[in-house]
Design a protein around this motif. Structure first.
Motif, mmCIF file in Angstrom:
data_model
loop_
_atom_site.group_PDB
_atom_site.id
_atom_site.type_symbol
_atom_site.label_atom_id
_atom_site.label_comp_id
_atom_site.label_asym_id
_atom_site.label_seq_id
_atom_site.Cartn_x
_atom_site.Cartn_y
_atom_site.Cartn_z
ATOM 1 N N ILE A 1 0.943 -1.250 -0.019
ATOM 2 C CA ILE A 1 -0.237 0.101 -0.024
ATOM 3 C C ILE A 1 0.880 0.848 -0.318
ATOM 4 C CG2 ILE A 1 -2.004 1.433 1.389
ATOM 5 C CD1 ILE A 1 -2.360 -1.522 2.372
ATOM 6 N N MET A 2 1.440 1.207 1.276
ATOM 7 C CA MET A 2 2.757 3.067 0.689
ATOM 8 C C MET A 2 3.493 2.848 -0.447
ATOM 9 S SD MET A 2 5.171 1.966 4.319
ATOM 10 C CE MET A 2 5.921 3.710 4.170
ATOM 11 N N SER A 3 3.895 1.769 -1.968
ATOM 12 C CA SER A 3 4.766 1.560 -2.663
ATOM 13 C C SER A 3 4.003 2.551 -3.692
ATOM 14 C CB SER A 3 5.004 0.354 -2.537
ATOM 15 O OG SER A 3 4.144 -0.219 -3.330
ATOM 16 N N TYR A 4 2.627 2.499 -3.702
ATOM 17 C CA TYR A 4 1.873 3.044 -4.548
ATOM 18 C C TYR A 4 0.948 4.465 -3.959
ATOM 19 C CZ TYR A 4 2.019 -1.140 -7.266
ATOM 20 O OH TYR A 4 2.730 -2.314 -8.072
ATOM 21 N N VAL A 5 0.976 4.551 -2.570
ATOM 22 C CA VAL A 5 0.394 6.455 -1.842
ATOM 23 C C VAL A 5 1.713 7.191 -1.946
ATOM 24 C CG1 VAL A 5 -0.048 7.465 0.148
ATOM 25 C CG2 VAL A 5 -0.996 4.743 -0.344
ATOM 26 N N LEU B 1 3.312 8.789 -8.982
ATOM 27 C CA LEU B 1 3.655 10.048 -7.892
ATOM 28 C C LEU B 1 4.020 11.088 -8.897
ATOM 29 C CD1 LEU B 1 5.145 10.782 -5.855
ATOM 30 C CD2 LEU B 1 6.907 10.105 -6.486
ATOM 31 N N VAL B 2 4.512 11.378 -10.222
ATOM 32 C CA VAL B 2 4.871 12.400 -11.651
ATOM 33 C C VAL B 2 2.889 12.890 -11.870
ATOM 34 C CG1 VAL B 2 4.826 12.646 -13.827
ATOM 35 C CG2 VAL B 2 6.449 11.230 -12.139
ATOM 36 N N ALA B 3 1.769 12.896 -11.562
ATOM 37 C CA ALA B 3 0.867 13.113 -11.483
ATOM 38 C C ALA B 3 -0.045 13.405 -9.837
ATOM 39 C CB ALA B 3 0.067 11.697 -11.842
ATOM 40 N N THR B 4 0.640 12.664 -9.464
ATOM 41 C CA THR B 4 0.243 13.690 -8.485
ATOM 42 C C THR B 4 1.003 14.690 -7.813
ATOM 43 O OG1 THR B 4 -0.164 11.475 -7.529
ATOM 44 C CG2 THR B 4 -0.724 12.635 -5.911
ATOM 45 N N THR B 5 1.887 14.696 -8.414
ATOM 46 C CA THR B 5 2.971 15.888 -7.992
ATOM 47 C C THR B 5 2.306 17.322 -9.348
ATOM 48 O OG1 THR B 5 5.117 14.722 -7.195
ATOM 49 C CG2 THR B 5 5.300 16.746 -8.568
ATOM 50 N N ALA B 6 2.446 17.316 -10.175
ATOM 51 C CA ALA B 6 1.723 17.953 -11.068
ATOM 52 C C ALA B 6 0.107 18.920 -10.988
ATOM 53 C CB ALA B 6 1.329 17.371 -12.228
ATOM 54 N N ILE B 7 0.156 17.850 -9.805
ATOM 55 C CA ILE B 7 -1.686 18.534 -9.190
ATOM 56 C C ILE B 7 -1.083 19.323 -8.051
ATOM 57 C CG2 ILE B 7 -4.082 17.704 -8.378
ATOM 58 C CD1 ILE B 7 -3.596 15.189 -9.884
ATOM 59 N N ALA B 8 -0.563 18.497 -7.206
ATOM 60 C CA ALA B 8 -0.064 19.045 -5.928
ATOM 61 C C ALA B 8 0.604 20.294 -6.485
ATOM 62 C CB ALA B 8 1.051 18.337 -5.093
ATOM 63 N N VAL B 9 1.517 19.845 -7.701
ATOM 64 C CA VAL B 9 2.029 22.112 -7.695
ATOM 65 C C VAL B 9 1.125 22.834 -8.268
ATOM 66 C CG1 VAL B 9 3.870 22.937 -9.623
ATOM 67 C CG2 VAL B 9 4.255 20.687 -8.039
ATOM 68 N N ALA B 10 0.366 22.965 -9.240
ATOM 69 C CA ALA B 10 -0.597 23.365 -9.270
ATOM 70 C C ALA B 10 -1.439 23.681 -8.357
ATOM 71 C CB ALA B 10 -1.752 22.550 -10.618
ATOM 72 N N ILE B 11 -1.876 23.503 -7.729
ATOM 73 C CA ILE B 11 -3.194 23.450 -6.771
ATOM 74 C C ILE B 11 -2.564 24.708 -5.742
ATOM 75 C CG2 ILE B 11 -4.165 22.720 -4.358
ATOM 76 C CD1 ILE B 11 -4.929 20.250 -6.165
ATOM 77 N N GLY B 12 -0.622 24.122 -5.157
ATOM 78 C CA GLY B 12 0.236 24.959 -4.754
ATOM 79 C C GLY B 12 0.461 26.347 -5.198
ATOM 80 N N GLU B 13 0.867 26.163 -6.571
ATOM 81 C CA GLU B 13 0.947 27.201 -6.877
ATOM 82 C C GLU B 13 -0.204 28.673 -7.050
ATOM 83 O OE1 GLU B 13 0.882 30.555 -9.788
ATOM 84 O OE2 GLU B 13 -0.857 29.078 -10.595
#
Length: 381
Positions: A314-318, A347-359
């Motif tokens: 589970i950790m490896s996919y969160v 992880l890459v897809a989540t990072t892109a979403i997180a960066v957009a929201i964070g910006e």
């Protein structure tokens, strides 16, 4: 004497050059300037240098402990006389040193070159006798003892103690690096708001360029720190002769560096965004607590559940725990070849979403001083 005169065209060009505003710096130039400033400031910080040194020492300690728990010791040297060599032959725990007679073996034993003497003895059921110096050579006796065959229904691929050390190492490096640089970014954002420096910066560069520069600058430092730790760990394994461990750990370390490089960008953007919602240093902890928990949870999970395949899967996919969970599974041999790739894509897809929201949060909160900016308003703008 002649007096220089300006033609109407010259005067127009001169007036245009005076009245035209300075060219706005390009986005790439602004980002590189801010990133360079962040890197320079951190390299001059004693706290950064001390934390890096602590991490290096922790890695060295893990390598040394790994050599103690998982390392293979050299075979014990024993002097063998005549036909006694047949009893030692093929025993991986013992190294036979042939001697002409018992007296020659005794001399080697007294000189410390061997740990025991094995001589033929017709009266003994095994046909040999082990001679020690001043105490019973239990290691030699144990190696020569007849032992029954042992079978395991579920043999462990890795020693549990060694698996714990590796899991702890990945967890503590991720925890320390992410928390150290994340807190640094948060403090930098609040200090710029508190001193009103951000207003001067935003008159020259955009909020997006400012955030991007901070994230890239600190990500470069964090990535460099992790890369240096990985090189140190691999070099330590080579110097301590842990070639077997190096073969299994090498690929997991490489994947850890890749996952950390992407995961930290996500965490850095979230730290900067949440910190922009407050204007006082005292309030940093309250707004960054959710992001801090995302850093702490993987550390505690991998420490307490390093031997639980379900939790590690589970950790490896969160996304927030994949930089720790997936490398540990790779080291333990539990992950298929395609699983790290799938986890990395998530992880890459989540990072892109997180960066957009964070910006968006960062841009909408940066110039708002006073009370804490509610999350809903920061997202709405």
């Amino acid at each position: 004497m002649s007096v220089p005169t300006n033609t109407p065209g010259d005067r127009g060009a001169s007036e245009a050059s005076v009245s035209s505003p300075p060219a706005e710096p390009r986005f790439v130039d602004s980002v590189s300037l801010i990133a360079g400033r962040e890197i320079t400031m951190r390299l001059r910080s004693k706290a950064f240098l001390i934390s890096t040194g602590v991490l290096m020492l922790a890695v060295l300690a893990s390598v040394v402990l790994g050599s103690l728990f998982g390392g293979q010791s050299d075979p014990t040297k024993v002097a063998v006389v005549g036909s006694a060599a047949e009893s030692v032959a093929g025993n991986e725990a013992l190294e036979a040193v042939p001697v002409d007679d018992e007296a020659a073996g005794e001399q080697l034993l007294r000189d410390g070159e061997v740990d025991a003497i094995v001589v033929p003895d017709a009266s003994d059921p095994l046909g040999i006798t082990v001679i020690g110096l001043d105490q019973t050579p239990n290691g030699v006796v144990g190696a020569l003892s007849v032992r029954p065959s042992v079978e395991l229904l579920e043999p462990a691929a890795v020693d549990p103690g060694l698996a714990y050390l590796v899991a702890f190492g990945f967890g503590i490096v991720f925890f320390m690096s992410a928390l150290t640089f994340g807190t640094t970014i948060a403090q930098s954002v609040v200090e710029e708001k508190q001193t009103r420096v951000v207003e001067i910066l935003l008159s020259t560069v955009s909020a997006r360029a400012l955030l991007t520069g901070k994230v890239i600058g600190n990500s470069v430092l964090a990535f460099g720190q992790i890369l240096a730790i990985a090189v140190l760990a691999i070099a330590g394994l080579m110097l301590t002769g842990q070639k077997v461990l190096l073969g299994g750990l090498g690929s997991s370390v490489i994947w850890f560096v890749v996952f950390f490089a992407i995961g930290f960008v996500m965490l850095a953007a979230l730290f900067a965004a949440t910190a922009a919602m407050v204007s006082r240093s005292e309030d940093i902890g309250s707004v960054t607590t959710p992001v801090t928990m995302l850093v702490m949870i993987p550390y505690f999970l991998v420490v307490f559940f390093f031997d639980d395949p379900t939790v590690l899967t589970i950790m490896s996919y969160v996304p927030f725990s994949a930089p720790v969970g997936m490398p540990v599974r790779i080291f333990l041999g539990q992950a298929e070849w395609w699983e790290p790739i799938v986890s990395l894509v998530i992880l890459v897809a989540t990072t892109a979403i997180a960066v957009a929201i964070g910006e968006r949060i960062y841009r909408n909160s940066l110039l708002r001083t006073g009370a804490r900016v509610p999350l809903a308003e920061a997202l709405r703008g």
